[in-house]
Design a protein around this motif. Structure first.
Motif, PDB file in Angstrom:
ATOM      1  N   GLN A  99       2.170   4.537  68.033  1.00  0.00           N
ATOM      2  CA  GLN A  99       3.637   3.936  67.993  1.00  0.00           C
ATOM      3  C   GLN A  99       4.100   3.846  66.661  1.00  0.00           C
ATOM      4  N   VAL A 153       5.959   2.159  63.396  1.00  0.00           N
ATOM      5  CA  VAL A 153       6.470   0.877  63.027  1.00  0.00           C
ATOM      6  C   VAL A 153       6.970   1.177  61.827  1.00  0.00           C
ATOM      7  N   LEU A 187      -2.497  -2.364  60.551  1.00  0.00           N
ATOM      8  CA  LEU A 187      -1.768  -1.640  61.746  1.00  0.00           C
ATOM      9  C   LEU A 187      -2.255  -0.201  61.954  1.00  0.00           C
ATOM     10  N   TYR A 228      -1.494   2.248  64.893  1.00  0.00           N
ATOM     11  CA  TYR A 228       0.078   2.381  64.652  1.00  0.00           C
ATOM     12  C   TYR A 228       0.482   3.958  63.687  1.00  0.00           C
TER      13      TYR A 228
END
Length: 145
Positions: A75, A77, A97, A102
């Protein structure tokens, strides 16, 4: 308009260390939701896992420093520094992260960090609107890919 939902993570300067205060914002929806850093895990000081350093061209002329880390399937970011900072501000958060899966994008805003620093002679008036346009363009052109 950006087809992919992206997240902008901003650490609030002046309210304490990044371990205690953070905002996650979905700019295209106009939503800003405060969350504890516990939601994204500890921000331990570890080496940054930069997989790609790049130059993004804003408005067909200004060079913007950008870095991308993490799996392409993660995902996305987008981390945005505050005034007078740069991408290096995020080195500990990037590792955390990326370890959580991410796809992390960080940029230096126009006039900050390693990005180009044009002035009025080049027709640039620094403002929140200018930086918001930069973030929208970057999200559409790079993050959404």
């Amino acid at each position: 308009m950006v087809a992919t939902i992206f997240t902008i993570l901003l650490v609030v300067l002046g309210l304490g260390p990044p371990e205690t205060h953070a905002f996650i914002a979905a700019r295209h929806r106009g939503i800003v939701v405060p969350v504890s850093a516990a939601a994204i895990g500890p921000l331990a000081a570890t080496a940054t896992q930069v997989t790609q350093e790049d130059t993004y061209i804003f408005r067909d002329r200004f060079k913007i420093h950008a870095e991308t880390s993490g799996p392409k399937s993660g995902q996305p970011v987008l981390l945005v520094h505050g005034f007078g900072c740069s991408t290096t501000y995020w080195r500990a958060a990037i590792s955390t992260l990326v370890d959580a899966g991410y796809r992390v994008h960080v940029i230096d805003l126009l006039g900050q960090g390693k990005s180009e620093k044009p002035g009025r002679a080049e027709g640039v008036e620094y403002s929140i609107n200018l930086w918001a346009t930069l973030l929208d363009d970057y999200a559409r052109d790079v993050v959404a890919d």
